[in-house]
Design an enzyme around this catalytic site. Structure first.
Site, mmCIF file in Angstrom:
data_model
loop_
_atom_site.group_PDB
_atom_site.id
_atom_site.type_symbol
_atom_site.label_atom_id
_atom_site.label_comp_id
_atom_site.label_asym_id
_atom_site.label_seq_id
_atom_site.Cartn_x
_atom_site.Cartn_y
_atom_site.Cartn_z
ATOM 1 N N TYR A 261 5.721 -11.124 4.841
ATOM 2 C CA TYR A 261 5.087 -9.856 4.482
ATOM 3 C C TYR A 261 5.586 -9.392 3.112
ATOM 4 C CZ TYR A 261 3.768 -9.546 9.454
ATOM 5 O OH TYR A 261 3.271 -9.794 10.714
ATOM 6 N N SER B 258 4.174 -16.721 17.981
ATOM 7 C CA SER B 258 3.053 -15.924 17.493
ATOM 8 C C SER B 258 1.883 -16.845 17.179
ATOM 9 C CB SER B 258 3.450 -15.131 16.248
ATOM 10 O OG SER B 258 2.355 -14.332 15.800
ATOM 11 N N GLN C 20 3.147 -13.085 20.273
ATOM 12 C CA GLN C 20 2.490 -12.062 19.460
ATOM 13 C C GLN C 20 1.125 -12.575 18.998
ATOM 14 O OE1 GLN C 20 3.406 -9.947 15.243
ATOM 15 N NE2 GLN C 20 4.832 -9.445 16.877
ATOM 16 N N LYS D 116 -14.220 2.850 9.322
ATOM 17 C CA LYS D 116 -14.170 3.142 7.883
ATOM 18 C C LYS D 116 -14.931 2.127 7.032
ATOM 19 C CE LYS D 116 -9.598 1.004 7.079
ATOM 20 N NZ LYS D 116 -8.210 1.313 6.685
ATOM 21 N N ASN E 22 -3.575 7.753 15.782
ATOM 22 C CA ASN E 22 -3.447 6.538 16.583
ATOM 23 C C ASN E 22 -2.503 6.727 17.769
ATOM 24 O OD1 ASN E 22 -5.161 5.316 14.788
ATOM 25 N ND2 ASN E 22 -3.599 4.130 13.742
ATOM 26 N N GLN F 176 0.807 -1.223 0.000
ATOM 27 C CA GLN F 176 0.000 0.000 0.000
ATOM 28 C C GLN F 176 0.837 1.269 0.000
ATOM 29 O OE1 GLN F 176 -2.560 -1.246 3.485
ATOM 30 N NE2 GLN F 176 -4.203 -0.520 2.170
#
Length: 329
Positions: A54, A156, A182, A222, A298, A27
């Site tokens: 990622y 995680s 996590q 949103k 935030n 993004q």
């Protein structure tokens, strides 16, 4: 900024941190990521989270380029990566995924190269691996610590039982066990943090670096009137996240919580993040952002903490109706 020790370790993490899942190399570009990491760092954030999977390694490369250009003192910030899924997608071959000694050691080396670092502060086992003996995982992580390639290791999305097994093995062989977990934690996902891990946090002293405090953006409001074209739930390949996140019941609860946030004189995002870090067992909440104003908003969550009185927390529980029931023995 507030700093909390990661469980029983000496490592201090900023209570709000910055992550790259979905956003980096998908993004946002180098310029935006540079500005966002700069804003975070200037506001006291010292923990930056990443993973091999990622953007198939491109997220780590982007973060590495930003860190190189920033020239911050290495001792002033903390970087994590995670291994399990591999970074080649459907081109992964055997041994290029999972928690085998081979993959963990090679994944660590690859992460260091992509991030342009000499060591990782924290290295996570991104998921449990049913096909690898826990002894192999613990020994491998201990070896990476001894080699100076990682300083702490964590898990995680492991279950409480799996984390305890890792600690039992570490104790038996006098090795270093996982110091941090996590998990996902937000107003819709509460069971693991508040029930499953409660005994471990109390008895073992695990830290927690929680992800998705805004439930993939649902708790920003949103998605109240549909899915914006520039949002993560509109991204190609994230249909699974969209299906898991959105429902009419959830949206109605978010609207009610948004009205309550207005009564408190704040916004929905800040309230949702503040609610997460009000839990003393949360070491840090990982933020994700694509816009400067979004990140700044935030970061204001910490100013809201004094307003989260027991009465306010009870009201939030009534609106959301997601508080897990602990088993009574």
């Amino acid at each position: 900024m507030e700093y909390r020790r990661m469980g029983k370790t000496g490592l201090q993490l900023s209570v709000l941190s910055f992550g790259s899942w979905v956003t980096f190399a998908k993004q946002i570009d180098d310029g935006i990521s540079d500005r966002l990491m700069g804003i975070a760092y200037d506001n006291g954030v010292n923990f930056f989270d990443n993973a091999e999977v990622y953007a198939r390694g491109e997220s780590e490369k982007m973060m590495g380029r930003v860190l190189k250009s920033k020239n911050w003192e290495r001792s002033s910030y903390i970087v994590s990566s995670k291994a399990f899924f591999g970074w080649r997608g459907d081109k992964n071959k055997p041994n290029q995924t999972g928690l085998s000694r081979k993959h963990l050691i090679e994944a660590c080396e690859e992460a260091l190269q992509r991030l342009q670092l000499d060591y990782l502060d924290i290295f996570f086992c991104h998921r449990p691996d049913k096909n690898v003996p826990i002894e192999e995982v613990v020994w491998t992580m201990n070896t990476l610590i001894q080699q100076g390639k990682i300083l702490y290791w964590g898990t995680s999305e492991w279950s409480g039982a799996e984390i305890m097994e890792a600690h039992m093995v570490a104790r038996e062989y006098r090795l270093i066990g996982p110091a941090v977990e996590q998990p996902q934690y937000n107003l819709f996902e509460r069971y693991k943090m508040e029930v499953d891990y409660s005994t471990i946090i109390k008895n073992i002293g695990m830290g927690t670096t929680i992800w998705s405090p805004l439930a993939s953006g649902l708790l920003t409001g949103k998605y109240n009137d549909g899915v914006p074209a520039d949002s993560r739930l509109a991204l190609e390949g994230f249909d699974w996240l969209k299906d898991r996140t959105l429902s009419e019941e959830r949206i109605q609860r978010v609207k009610q919580l948004g009205s309550f946030a207005n009564e408190l004189g704040t916004n929905l995002s800040a309230l949702s993040i503040a609610w997460c870090v009000r839990n003393p067992n949360v070491t840090t909440a990982i933020l994700g952002a694509t816009k400067e104003e979004q990140l700044k908003q935030n970061l204001e969550a910490l100013e809201l903490l004094p307003k989260l009185t027991p009465e306010v927390m009870t009201k939030i529980d009534e609106i959301m109706a997601t508080k897990p029931v602990s088993p009574q023995y």
